[in-house]
Design a protein around this motif. Sequence first.
Motif, mmCIF file in Angstrom:
data_model
loop_
_atom_site.group_PDB
_atom_site.id
_atom_site.type_symbol
_atom_site.label_atom_id
_atom_site.label_comp_id
_atom_site.label_asym_id
_atom_site.label_seq_id
_atom_site.Cartn_x
_atom_site.Cartn_y
_atom_site.Cartn_z
ATOM 1 N N PRO A 87 -3.684 8.955 1.264
ATOM 2 C CA PRO A 87 -2.851 9.721 0.392
ATOM 3 C C PRO A 87 -3.025 11.294 0.553
ATOM 4 O O PRO A 87 -2.082 12.002 0.018
ATOM 5 N N PRO A 131 3.066 2.562 -2.038
ATOM 6 C CA PRO A 131 3.287 3.599 -3.187
ATOM 7 C C PRO A 131 1.946 4.401 -3.561
ATOM 8 O O PRO A 131 2.448 5.451 -4.465
ATOM 9 N N THR A 132 0.891 4.001 -3.066
ATOM 10 C CA THR A 132 -0.384 4.867 -3.159
ATOM 11 C C THR A 132 -0.740 5.807 -2.211
ATOM 12 O O THR A 132 -1.696 6.373 -2.291
ATOM 13 N N ASN A 133 0.171 5.764 -1.445
ATOM 14 C CA ASN A 133 -0.205 6.696 -0.354
ATOM 15 C C ASN A 133 0.926 7.670 0.048
ATOM 16 O O ASN A 133 2.196 7.325 -0.085
ATOM 17 N N THR A 134 0.973 8.771 0.862
ATOM 18 C CA THR A 134 1.794 9.890 1.250
ATOM 19 C C THR A 134 1.981 9.967 2.928
ATOM 20 O O THR A 134 3.008 10.291 3.183
ATOM 21 N N ALA A 180 0.812 -1.367 -0.013
ATOM 22 C CA ALA A 180 0.064 0.008 0.083
ATOM 23 C C ALA A 180 0.938 1.416 0.121
ATOM 24 O O ALA A 180 0.259 2.432 -0.298
#
Length: 365
Positions: A238, A137-140, A135
């Motif tokens: 994100p 790569p799709t979150n910050t 998870a």
Amino acid sequence: MFEQLHGASSILTMHDKCLREQLITDQVLEQSFAWLCHQRRHWPPDADVWCIRSQWQSVKHRLVRDLGNGTYRFDPMSRITKANGDIIHVWSARDALVLKALAIVLGNVLPLSSCCTHIKGHGGANAAIRAVADALPTNTFVMRTDVKSFYESIDQYLLIDALAAYVDDRFVLNLLWQVMRRSVTWGGLYKDCERGISRGCPLSPLLSGFVLYELDKTFQKGDTFYVRFMDDILILAPTRWKLRRAIKQVNTELTRLNLAQHPDKTFIGRISKGFDFLGYHFSPVGLTVAQATVERFIEKANRLYEQEPHSRALGLYVRRWLGWALPPLLCAKTSCESRPEPLTVQRGFLALSLAGTTQRNETGS
């Protein structure tokens, strides 16, 4: 409510007996007995587990009778001081067997979220680590926290009320209340535990998973990544706004349950800064074992070597540690070959060499 629980055994209906009948089936009791024999196979000769094993058929007959007619009562737990100074509370062998039977039966009754990975069949820590790695790569942003003194802080009244919504057998509820409202004895003294649940019993993982079920359910329906292992909670989002909303939901539910976050184990920030979770460190470089975990490993390995340089304990400890540490690292490496090799994989193979060297030394000695 609890006065009614204590008097419930005198008024029983056929509907009330459903869970109890499951509890005293031969399959459940034999499975619980096999678990007890395995768990306490290395206990000293004077331990009560050996009496249970040698007289199992008569013990089982009494359990069926006492559980069936609603007269079973748990004994006080024993307070034991281990060789290293740690103090633990231990159930009697008979009570541990009944607790395992309760865990088997209630595992099919209580609702448990797939987000709670420490429950048997939900993947364990390795599944949580893999899910977090996938998870990232799709979150910050990330929030990682755990509950301060989780087992000791659980509100017994709130828990029994929540259990009553799913457990329709009044005698089983009475047993659960006895487990929570347990007594501990040592040196002729007795102490009632008026808060929390016991550690290390077969029912503890199930109850700890159920306590935060409403929180799990909230995030299971949401649009942010959420995973929990016991009381270790991790949320990925994100955007800042979604993370703040998630933090508010966590704080609201923990406040309702009279629980608090551990201030020293809470991290809120950007994923790019790196964070620890379940003994591993996540960062843009890749997945590694957390520095604190490595330090504890080295400290215990040194202590074992100082105590008995030529014993098998050190080699056994290293091999077990590697069996825990390496699988998530190797999975992360094979699933993303373009990333640099994690430093801890190198440390792991170095430790593996250490284990082999230790084993050779033992053989040579």
